[in-house]
Design an enzyme around this catalytic site. Structure first.
Site, PDB file in Angstrom:
ATOM      1  N   LYS A   1      64.909  55.769 -68.361  1.00 13.59           N
ATOM      2  CA  LYS A   1      63.682  55.624 -67.840  1.00 13.59           C
ATOM      3  C   LYS A   1      63.106  56.091 -67.941  1.00 13.59           C
ATOM      4  O   LYS A   1      62.464  57.793 -67.906  1.00 13.59           O
ATOM      5  CB  LYS A   1      64.257  55.711 -66.753  1.00 13.59           C
ATOM      6  CG  LYS A   1      63.192  54.685 -65.365  1.00 13.59           C
ATOM      7  CD  LYS A   1      64.663  55.099 -64.261  1.00 13.59           C
ATOM      8  CE  LYS A   1      63.641  54.239 -63.141  1.00 13.59           C
ATOM      9  NZ  LYS A   1      64.096  54.476 -61.693  1.00 13.59           N
TER      10      LYS A   1
HETATM   11  O1  G3P Z   1      64.193  53.785 -58.446  1.00  6.89           O
HETATM   12  C1  G3P Z   1      63.050  53.964 -58.458  1.00  6.89           C
HETATM   13  C2  G3P Z   1      62.080  52.861 -57.120  1.00  6.89           C
HETATM   14  O2  G3P Z   1      63.673  51.455 -56.864  1.00  6.89           O
HETATM   15  C3  G3P Z   1      62.142  53.949 -55.569  1.00  6.89           C
HETATM   16  O3  G3P Z   1      62.255  53.321 -54.496  1.00  6.89           O
HETATM   17  O4  G3P Z   1      62.605  53.630 -51.831  1.00  6.89           O
HETATM   18  O5  G3P Z   1      61.480  55.751 -53.789  1.00  6.89           O
HETATM   19  O6  G3P Z   1      60.393  52.629 -53.406  1.00  6.89           O
HETATM   20  P1  G3P Z   1      61.000  53.904 -53.050  1.00  6.89           P
END
Ligand code: G3P
Length: 217
Positions: free
Chosen positions: A87
């Site tokens: 990633k």
């Molecule tokens: O892994 C990336 C993403 O899904 C993060 O989500 O909830 O931290 O905005 P969030």
């Protein structure tokens, strides 16, 4: 549509895997830190354990932000298991790193996508996945679902193989809307996936069936 779980929590990954609907896992440095993982050895071991629990693609994010460091780190991550997807953040050096890994046949996921232009660049660099962050756009009053629609149109126009991995999912409605638009993958916390199960009429109907089943002896 593929279902990935967005966590580094081993119990939740196992629960989703046991449910039989899991296609992969995504993690990020914040999710790893939440599990108290620290130090290179512990990080690599944690990814190895995730690969042993879950089938499918497992996104492991680089911690560095320069081209040379991302290449070194990404190669170490990719060596852990064939299912590891490196990633890479959406930055200039990240684009170069995506191209490098694409040429080497190492799978990549370009993260922190907030515009269609960023997704287009990542696809051109050969990313296997782009991760638009729906919830974080919604958080600032920008409709994240519009971004998924724009990327879908662009990728279909040019038949890019890059898959749209809708990330930063906050609710079951995000998952349903992504499915309607045609996102290839959603990555979600376990509770939003499990909330898809719920409907009060299902509960009511089942209670009635259970009561009537008793009458049948
Ligand atoms: O892994 C990336 C993403 O899904 C993060 O989500 O909830 O931290 O905005 P969030």
């Amino acid at each position: 549509m593929k279902f990935f779980i967005d966590t580094a929590n081993l119990e939740q990954i196992k629960e989703a895997q046991d449910l039989g609907i899991l296609d992969g896992v995504t993690t990020n440095p914040s999710l790893m830190a939440k599990e108290g993982i620290s130090g290179k050895e512990a990080i690599l071991n944690h990814y190895k354990t995730i690969c042993e629990i879950a089938d499918g693609d497992i996104s492991a994010e680089v911690l560095s932000t320069t081209y040379e460091e991302m290449i070194k780190e990404g190669e170490e991550l990719a060596a852990i298991h064939p299912n590891i997807v490196v990633k890479i953040p959406m930055i200039k050096d990240g684009i170069k790193a995506l191209k490098y890994f694409s040429n080497k046949g190492i799978k990549t996921n370009c993260t922190l996508i907030f515009s269609a232009g960023q997704a287009l660049l990542a696809a051109k660099a050969g990313a296997n996945y782009v991760s638009p962050f729906l919830g974080r756009l919604d958080d600032i009053s920008v409709d994240g679902m519009n971004l998924i629609e724009e990327i879908r149109i662009i990728f279909d126009n040019y038949m890019f193989d890059t898959e749209i991995l809708a990330a930063s999912i906050r609710s079951p409605m995000h998952i349903i809307n992504c499915a309607k638009i045609g996102a290839d993958v959603i990555t979600s916390p376990l509770d939003s996936i499990l909330n898809l199960l719920n409907h009060p009429l299902t509960d009511k109907g089942l209670a009635q069936f259970v009561a009537d089943a008793k009458k049948l002896g």
